[in-house]
Motif scaffolding. Structure first.
Motif, PDB file in Angstrom:
ATOM      1  N   LEU A 159       0.872  -1.571  -0.172  1.00 13.84           N
ATOM      2  CA  LEU A 159       0.027   0.022  -0.305  1.00 13.84           C
ATOM      3  C   LEU A 159       0.968   1.055   0.485  1.00 13.84           C
ATOM      4  CD1 LEU A 159      -2.759  -0.752   2.495  1.00 13.84           C
ATOM      5  CD2 LEU A 159      -2.810  -0.871  -0.139  1.00 13.84           C
ATOM      6  N   LEU A 160       2.299   1.369  -0.136  1.00 14.17           N
ATOM      7  CA  LEU A 160       3.411   2.010   0.654  1.00 14.17           C
ATOM      8  C   LEU A 160       3.842   2.393  -0.902  1.00 14.17           C
ATOM      9  CD1 LEU A 160       3.159   2.395   4.433  1.00 14.17           C
ATOM     10  CD2 LEU A 160       1.518   3.785   2.533  1.00 14.17           C
ATOM     11  N   GLN A 161       4.214   1.440  -1.217  1.00 19.48           N
ATOM     12  CA  GLN A 161       5.411   1.310  -2.635  1.00 19.48           C
ATOM     13  C   GLN A 161       4.758   2.399  -3.984  1.00 19.48           C
ATOM     14  OE1 GLN A 161       5.310  -3.040  -3.760  1.00 19.48           O
ATOM     15  NE2 GLN A 161       5.606  -3.804  -1.995  1.00 19.48           N
ATOM     16  N   SER A 162       6.304   3.012  -3.886  1.00 12.37           N
ATOM     17  CA  SER A 162       6.007   3.448  -5.395  1.00 12.37           C
ATOM     18  C   SER A 162       5.880   2.709  -6.544  1.00 12.37           C
ATOM     19  CB  SER A 162       7.395   4.745  -5.461  1.00 12.37           C
ATOM     20  OG  SER A 162       8.405   3.869  -6.672  1.00 12.37           O
ATOM     21  N   LEU A 209      14.433   0.082   4.602  1.00 12.48           N
ATOM     22  CA  LEU A 209      15.129   1.291   3.802  1.00 12.48           C
ATOM     23  C   LEU A 209      16.363   1.143   3.213  1.00 12.48           C
ATOM     24  CD1 LEU A 209      13.986   2.913   6.343  1.00 12.48           C
ATOM     25  CD2 LEU A 209      12.773   2.902   4.844  1.00 12.48           C
ATOM     26  N   ARG A 210      17.093   0.500   4.194  1.00 17.30           N
ATOM     27  CA  ARG A 210      19.010  -0.442   3.311  1.00 17.30           C
ATOM     28  C   ARG A 210      18.582  -0.632   1.843  1.00 17.30           C
ATOM     29  NH1 ARG A 210      21.975   3.149   5.878  1.00 17.30           N
ATOM     30  NH2 ARG A 210      21.716   3.459   7.845  1.00 17.30           N
ATOM     31  N   ARG A 211      18.249  -1.803   1.952  1.00 16.20           N
ATOM     32  CA  ARG A 211      17.975  -2.323   0.647  1.00 16.20           C
ATOM     33  C   ARG A 211      17.777  -1.650  -0.457  1.00 16.20           C
ATOM     34  NH1 ARG A 211      15.114  -6.625   2.935  1.00 16.20           N
ATOM     35  NH2 ARG A 211      17.080  -7.327   3.831  1.00 16.20           N
ATOM     36  N   PRO A 212      18.793  -1.774  -1.079  1.00 19.21           N
ATOM     37  CA  PRO A 212      18.377  -0.660  -2.638  1.00 19.21           C
ATOM     38  C   PRO A 212      18.057  -1.820  -3.706  1.00 19.21           C
ATOM     39  CG  PRO A 212      20.621  -0.959  -3.308  1.00 19.21           C
ATOM     40  CD  PRO A 212      19.969  -1.575  -1.201  1.00 19.21           C
ATOM     41  N   MET A 213      16.507  -1.853  -3.575  1.00 15.71           N
ATOM     42  CA  MET A 213      15.999  -2.648  -4.355  1.00 15.71           C
ATOM     43  C   MET A 213      15.437  -2.190  -5.609  1.00 15.71           C
ATOM     44  SD  MET A 213      13.911  -5.602  -4.207  1.00 15.71           S
ATOM     45  CE  MET A 213      14.079  -6.200  -3.561  1.00 15.71           C
ATOM     46  N   GLY A 214      15.833  -2.313  -7.025  1.00 15.62           N
ATOM     47  CA  GLY A 214      15.643  -1.559  -7.836  1.00 15.62           C
ATOM     48  C   GLY A 214      17.358  -0.402  -8.206  1.00 15.62           C
ATOM     49  N   MET A 219      15.776   3.374  -5.346  1.00 13.05           N
ATOM     50  CA  MET A 219      15.348   3.639  -3.382  1.00 13.05           C
ATOM     51  C   MET A 219      15.466   4.927  -2.538  1.00 13.05           C
ATOM     52  SD  MET A 219      14.323   0.804  -1.427  1.00 13.05           S
ATOM     53  CE  MET A 219      13.890   1.710  -0.142  1.00 13.05           C
ATOM     54  N   ALA A 220      15.424   5.508  -3.591  1.00 12.67           N
ATOM     55  CA  ALA A 220      15.381   7.478  -2.782  1.00 12.67           C
ATOM     56  C   ALA A 220      14.412   8.018  -3.361  1.00 12.67           C
ATOM     57  CB  ALA A 220      16.699   7.803  -3.664  1.00 12.67           C
ATOM     58  N   GLU A 221      13.658   8.109  -4.269  1.00 18.83           N
ATOM     59  CA  GLU A 221      12.528   7.472  -4.529  1.00 18.83           C
ATOM     60  C   GLU A 221      11.239   7.114  -3.699  1.00 18.83           C
ATOM     61  OE1 GLU A 221      10.364   7.874  -8.734  1.00 18.83           O
ATOM     62  OE2 GLU A 221      10.397   5.467  -8.456  1.00 18.83           O
ATOM     63  N   GLN A 222      11.116   5.710  -3.350  1.00 16.02           N
ATOM     64  CA  GLN A 222      10.391   5.094  -2.751  1.00 16.02           C
ATOM     65  C   GLN A 222      10.935   5.522  -1.113  1.00 16.02           C
ATOM     66  OE1 GLN A 222       7.533   1.853  -2.538  1.00 16.02           O
ATOM     67  NE2 GLN A 222       7.462   3.377  -1.088  1.00 16.02           N
ATOM     68  N   ILE A 223      11.707   6.330  -0.488  1.00 11.60           N
ATOM     69  CA  ILE A 223      11.686   6.553   0.613  1.00 11.60           C
ATOM     70  C   ILE A 223      10.553   7.639   0.524  1.00 11.60           C
ATOM     71  CG2 ILE A 223      13.191   7.583   2.483  1.00 11.60           C
ATOM     72  CD1 ILE A 223      14.944   5.221   1.411  1.00 11.60           C
ATOM     73  N   ALA A 310      17.155   8.762   2.589  1.00 14.36           N
ATOM     74  CA  ALA A 310      17.356   9.148   1.224  1.00 14.36           C
ATOM     75  C   ALA A 310      18.255   9.009   1.168  1.00 14.36           C
ATOM     76  CB  ALA A 310      15.723  10.207   1.074  1.00 14.36           C
ATOM     77  N   ALA A 311      18.973  10.250   1.370  1.00  7.47           N
ATOM     78  CA  ALA A 311      19.806  11.057   1.913  1.00  7.47           C
ATOM     79  C   ALA A 311      20.700  10.343   1.381  1.00  7.47           C
ATOM     80  CB  ALA A 311      20.300  12.113   2.970  1.00  7.47           C
TER      81      ALA A 311
END
Length: 316
Positions: A159-162, A209-214, A219-223, A310-311
Motif C-alpha cells: 500500500l506504500l510502494q512507489s 530502507l537500507r536494501r536498494p531494491m531496484g 530506493m531514494a524515490e521510494q523513501i 533518502a540522503a
C-alpha cells in the motif's frame, strides 16, 4: 541522529485492551475482539467472509437488486442479505443459482464455487498458484477495514510502494504480467485516499530502507514516497532502527480491524500467503504489534530517519 521511543501514553497494548496511537490528530485503533462479540456470536472464517464479499460484489456488478436476486433464486431477501454479510452460511446450490443470474461463467465461476467447497476448511493459506484469489480477498478486506497495522521486516508494504519500487519487486518475484500486476497494485493503494479511509500504521525495520531494491535511485524515490504518504492524516509510518538492537520478528503480517466484524490477520511469507482468524492467533499478533510499536521510533523521528535514509541513497 537522535531518536526517541514512544512512551506509554502513545501506545497501549493491542489485544483485549486495543491499540491507541495518536498521530496527525488521527486516532489509530485496533479494536479488541471482546468488543465485537455483541455483533457476531462466532469467529467467522476468513474464507466465508471473502465469499460473502465476493457474492455481494458480483451482484452489484450485474446490476441485480437484492429483491430481484431473491425472487429469481427463491432465497429470501433477508437470508440473502445475511449471506452477503457473512452472517449466514451459504449452500453450493444457492451459490450456483446466484452465479447463473449474475452471469458469472468460466474460471471466475469455478473459483467462486471452489471457495464454497473450501469455506469450512481450517485456516486459509495459499501458495503462488492461487495468489490472485488471496490478493482479491485481501483487497476486499482492506476496503472494509477501519484500521490496519502492518509490520514489514523485509519490503515496503504494498500500500506504500512507489511504482518503480513495486515494479522492481514484481520483476524479482512471480514472473507474471508485471504491467498488469503493477496497475493492480497502484489501484489498490487508493484505499488509503478514499473518503472514510481506514487508519493505517506501517512498522518498518531499517533493513527495508537500507536494501536498494531496484537500485539506489529507485530506493531514494521510494523513501521520499513514504515521506509523502506519512503526510496523509490517516497514515502513520514507524521505523525500528538497527541501533535499537534485536527483537523477535514473526515475519510480515497485517492486523485488519473492522467496525462490525472480528479482527483478521493477513500473513505473507515466501511461498505462502493467508489469513488467520482464530481469537488466539489474532490476539497474539495484536500483542506483538503493540510491542513492536513500543520499540519503534515515534512518528516524527521516523520521518526524520526516512529523510536521512533518502540522503544516504542519494550519496551512495
Amino acid at each position: 541522529m537522535a531518536g526517541s521511543r514512544p512512551g506509554g501514553d502513545v501506545v497501549s497494548a493491542i489485544g483485549v485492551s486495543g491499540l491507541e496511537n495518536v498521530s496527525h490528530s488521527c486516532r489509530f485503533a485496533v479494536t479488541a475482539e471482546t468488543d465485537l462479540m455483541e455483533h457476531m456470536s462466532e469467529q467467522v472464517p476468513a474464507r466465508r467472509r471473502a465469499l460473502a464479499a465476493e457474492l455481494a460484489a458480483l451482484r452489484l456488478r450485474a446490476n441485480v437488486t437484492n429483491s430481484d436476486a431473491s425472487r429469481r433464486t427463491g432465497i429470501s431477501a433477508a437470508s440473502l442479505s445475511r449471506i452477503e454479510n457473512a452472517k449466514r452460511p451459504v449452500r453450493l446450490e444457492q451459490v450456483t443459482a446466484l452465479l447463473a443470474i449474475y452471469g458469472v461463467i468460466g474460471k471466475e465461476r469455478d473459483d467462486t464455487l471452489a471457495m464454497v467447497e473450501e469455506v469450512t476448511s481450517p485456516g486459509w493459506l495459499e501458495d503462488s498458484q492461487r495468489l490472485s484469489e488471496m490478493v482479491a480477498a485481501l483487497v476486499q478486506f482492506e476496503s472494509q477495514a477501519v484500521s490496519m497495522v502492518h509490520f514489514a521486516p523485509s519490503n515496503v508494504p504494498g500500500l506504500l510502494q512507489s511504482p518503480a519500487y513495486a515494479g522492481a519487486i514484481m520483476a524479482d518475484g512471480l514472473g507474471e504480467d508485471t504491467e498488469k500486476l503493477l496497475a493492480s497494485r497502484m489501484d489498490r493503494q487508493k484505499v488509503l485516499r478514499k473518503l472514510a479511509a481506514p487508519s493505517y500504521v506501517a512498522i518498518l525495520d531499517e533493513a527495508v530502507l537500507r536494501r536498494p531494491m531496484g537500485g539506489r535511485f529507485v530506493m531514494a524515490e521510494q523513501i521520499r514516497w513514504l515521506i509523502d504518504c506519512a503526510k496523509l492524516p490517516n497514515v502513520d509510518i514507524r521505523v525500528i532502527p538497527f541501533k535499537y538492537g534485536g527483537y523477535s520478528s514473526p515475519g510480515d503480517f497485517t492486523v485488519l480491524s473492522f467496525r462490525d466484524a472480528p479482527t483478521l490477520v493477513y500473513v505473507e511469507h515466501s511461498g505462502a500467503w493467508g489469513f488467520l482468524h482464530s481469537l488466539d492467533a489474532t490476539r497474539r499478533l495484536q500483542a506483538i504489534a503493540a510491542k513492536l510499536l513500543k520499540t519503534a521510533l515515534d512518528s516524527t523521528d521516523s520521518v526524520k530517519f526516512l529523510t536521512m535514509m533518502a540522503a544516504d541513497h542519494d550519496r551512495s
